[in-house]
Design a protein around this motif. Structure first.
Motif, PDB file in Angstrom:
ATOM      1  N   GLN A  51      22.759   0.437  -6.001  1.00 60.88           N
ATOM      2  CA  GLN A  51      23.601   1.632  -6.012  1.00 60.88           C
ATOM      3  C   GLN A  51      24.360   1.692  -7.334  1.00 60.88           C
ATOM      4  OE1 GLN A  51      23.888   4.030  -3.429  1.00 60.88           O
ATOM      5  NE2 GLN A  51      22.072   2.941  -2.714  1.00 60.88           N
ATOM      6  N   TYR A  52      24.406   2.876  -7.927  1.00 58.18           N
ATOM      7  CA  TYR A  52      25.144   3.096  -9.165  1.00 58.18           C
ATOM      8  C   TYR A  52      26.188   4.168  -8.897  1.00 58.18           C
ATOM      9  CZ  TYR A  52      21.234   0.586 -11.229  1.00 58.18           C
ATOM     10  OH  TYR A  52      20.293  -0.364 -11.527  1.00 58.18           O
ATOM     11  N   ARG A  53      27.440   3.895  -9.284  1.00 55.11           N
ATOM     12  CA  ARG A  53      28.536   4.849  -9.079  1.00 55.11           C
ATOM     13  C   ARG A  53      29.153   5.198 -10.432  1.00 55.11           C
ATOM     14  NH1 ARG A  53      29.140   1.837  -4.317  1.00 55.11           N
ATOM     15  NH2 ARG A  53      29.091   3.163  -2.474  1.00 55.11           N
ATOM     16  N   PHE A  54      29.448   6.478 -10.590  1.00 50.40           N
ATOM     17  CA  PHE A  54      30.076   6.979 -11.805  1.00 50.40           C
ATOM     18  C   PHE A  54      31.276   7.813 -11.397  1.00 50.40           C
ATOM     19  CE2 PHE A  54      25.656   6.262 -12.619  1.00 50.40           C
ATOM     20  CZ  PHE A  54      25.592   5.760 -13.907  1.00 50.40           C
ATOM     21  N   ASP A  55      32.480   7.407 -11.834  1.00 53.41           N
ATOM     22  CA  ASP A  55      33.660   8.234 -11.557  1.00 53.41           C
ATOM     23  C   ASP A  55      33.758   9.295 -12.656  1.00 53.41           C
ATOM     24  OD1 ASP A  55      34.758   6.985 -13.813  1.00 53.41           O
ATOM     25  OD2 ASP A  55      36.091   5.700 -12.653  1.00 53.41           O
ATOM     26  N   ALA A  56      34.804  10.088 -12.637  1.00 53.40           N
ATOM     27  CA  ALA A  56      34.947  11.185 -13.594  1.00 53.40           C
ATOM     28  C   ALA A  56      34.975  10.680 -15.036  1.00 53.40           C
ATOM     29  CB  ALA A  56      36.213  11.992 -13.289  1.00 53.40           C
ATOM     30  N   VAL A  57      35.625   9.552 -15.273  1.00 48.22           N
ATOM     31  CA  VAL A  57      35.695   8.989 -16.628  1.00 48.22           C
ATOM     32  C   VAL A  57      34.309   8.511 -17.071  1.00 48.22           C
ATOM     33  CG1 VAL A  57      36.690   7.148 -18.048  1.00 48.22           C
ATOM     34  CG2 VAL A  57      38.108   8.342 -16.365  1.00 48.22           C
ATOM     35  N   ASP A  58      33.611   7.796 -16.179  1.00 46.05           N
ATOM     36  CA  ASP A  58      32.255   7.329 -16.501  1.00 46.05           C
ATOM     37  C   ASP A  58      31.340   8.507 -16.808  1.00 46.05           C
ATOM     38  OD1 ASP A  58      32.966   4.659 -15.949  1.00 46.05           O
ATOM     39  OD2 ASP A  58      32.363   4.846 -13.845  1.00 46.05           O
ATOM     40  N   ALA A  59      31.409   9.545 -15.982  1.00 44.01           N
ATOM     41  CA  ALA A  59      30.541  10.717 -16.157  1.00 44.01           C
ATOM     42  C   ALA A  59      30.862  11.429 -17.465  1.00 44.01           C
ATOM     43  CB  ALA A  59      30.686  11.661 -14.975  1.00 44.01           C
ATOM     44  N   ALA A  60      32.127  11.574 -17.794  1.00 42.63           N
ATOM     45  CA  ALA A  60      32.511  12.238 -19.045  1.00 42.63           C
ATOM     46  C   ALA A  60      31.973  11.465 -20.241  1.00 42.63           C
ATOM     47  CB  ALA A  60      34.026  12.385 -19.125  1.00 42.63           C
ATOM     48  N   GLN A  61      31.992  10.149 -20.159  1.00 43.57           N
ATOM     49  CA  GLN A  61      31.515   9.313 -21.261  1.00 43.57           C
ATOM     50  C   GLN A  61      30.023   9.518 -21.515  1.00 43.57           C
ATOM     51  OE1 GLN A  61      33.803   7.585 -22.954  1.00 43.57           O
ATOM     52  NE2 GLN A  61      32.279   7.001 -24.463  1.00 43.57           N
ATOM     53  N   ILE A  62      29.275   9.846 -20.486  1.00 44.85           N
ATOM     54  CA  ILE A  62      27.837  10.077 -20.631  1.00 44.85           C
ATOM     55  C   ILE A  62      27.566  11.262 -21.553  1.00 44.85           C
ATOM     56  CG2 ILE A  62      25.774  10.863 -19.375  1.00 44.85           C
ATOM     57  CD1 ILE A  62      26.825   9.265 -16.959  1.00 44.85           C
ATOM     58  N   PHE A  63      28.442  12.262 -21.511  1.00 39.62           N
ATOM     59  CA  PHE A  63      28.212  13.498 -22.255  1.00 39.62           C
ATOM     60  C   PHE A  63      28.906  13.540 -23.609  1.00 39.62           C
ATOM     61  CE2 PHE A  63      27.512  14.406 -17.775  1.00 39.62           C
ATOM     62  CZ  PHE A  63      26.212  14.871 -17.846  1.00 39.62           C
ATOM     63  N   VAL A  64      29.532  12.442 -24.006  1.00 41.05           N
ATOM     64  CA  VAL A  64      30.132  12.353 -25.337  1.00 41.05           C
ATOM     65  C   VAL A  64      29.017  11.979 -26.303  1.00 41.05           C
ATOM     66  CG1 VAL A  64      31.752  11.067 -26.771  1.00 41.05           C
ATOM     67  CG2 VAL A  64      32.379  11.661 -24.438  1.00 41.05           C
ATOM     68  N   SER A  65      28.967  12.643 -27.446  1.00 41.17           N
ATOM     69  CA  SER A  65      27.915  12.319 -28.416  1.00 41.17           C
ATOM     70  C   SER A  65      28.097  10.881 -28.887  1.00 41.17           C
ATOM     71  CB  SER A  65      27.955  13.284 -29.591  1.00 41.17           C
ATOM     72  OG  SER A  65      29.135  13.093 -30.351  1.00 41.17           O
ATOM     73  N   PRO A  66      27.002  10.160 -29.156  1.00 43.54           N
ATOM     74  CA  PRO A  66      27.102   8.757 -29.570  1.00 43.54           C
ATOM     75  C   PRO A  66      27.965   8.570 -30.813  1.00 43.54           C
ATOM     76  CG  PRO A  66      24.824   9.307 -29.073  1.00 43.54           C
ATOM     77  CD  PRO A  66      25.620  10.584 -29.016  1.00 43.54           C
ATOM     78  N   ALA A  67      27.907   9.485 -31.766  1.00 43.67           N
ATOM     79  CA  ALA A  67      28.709   9.350 -32.980  1.00 43.67           C
ATOM     80  C   ALA A  67      30.197   9.460 -32.665  1.00 43.67           C
ATOM     81  CB  ALA A  67      28.313  10.407 -33.993  1.00 43.67           C
ATOM     82  N   ALA A  68      30.559  10.323 -31.713  1.00 48.67           N
ATOM     83  CA  ALA A  68      31.964  10.501 -31.355  1.00 48.67           C
ATOM     84  C   ALA A  68      32.484   9.338 -30.526  1.00 48.67           C
ATOM     85  CB  ALA A  68      32.153  11.803 -30.590  1.00 48.67           C
ATOM     86  N   ALA A  69      31.592   8.627 -29.847  1.00 48.51           N
ATOM     87  CA  ALA A  69      32.015   7.539 -28.975  1.00 48.51           C
ATOM     88  C   ALA A  69      32.306   6.252 -29.744  1.00 48.51           C
ATOM     89  CB  ALA A  69      30.943   7.270 -27.908  1.00 48.51           C
TER      90      ALA A  69
END
Length: 78
Positions: A51-69
């Motif tokens: 099972q994999y769980r993503f909270d709001a912070v985890d999910a937001a991090q997925i959509f941040v561009s790699p250069a910005a992260a």
């Protein structure tokens, strides 16, 4: 049939990174919709049961561009 080391083996290739890529392909709008209904996004591997769980912070991090992260590197100016 072959047995032991040369026989068939159970090996799942799921990972948190692969699930993150799947969520990225779904899109930010769909992820936000799921988070609006629930507190987190839960994805289960039907092969191994992980099972994999993503909270709001985890999910937001997925959509941040790699250069910005990534933090900025040294500028070389001193």
């Amino acid at each position: 049939p072959q047995q032991g080391a040369s026989g068939p083996r159970f090996a799942c290739t799921c990972s948190r990174e692969r699930v993150s890529n799947m969520l990225r392909n779904l899109g930010a709008e769909e992820a936000e919709s799921i988070l609006a209904e629930r507190d987190d996004i839960e994805v289960g591997c039907e092969f191994c049961g992980q099972q994999y769980r993503f909270d709001a912070v985890d999910a937001a991090q997925i959509f941040v561009s790699p250069a910005a992260a990534q933090p900025p590197g040294p500028t070389g100016i001193q």
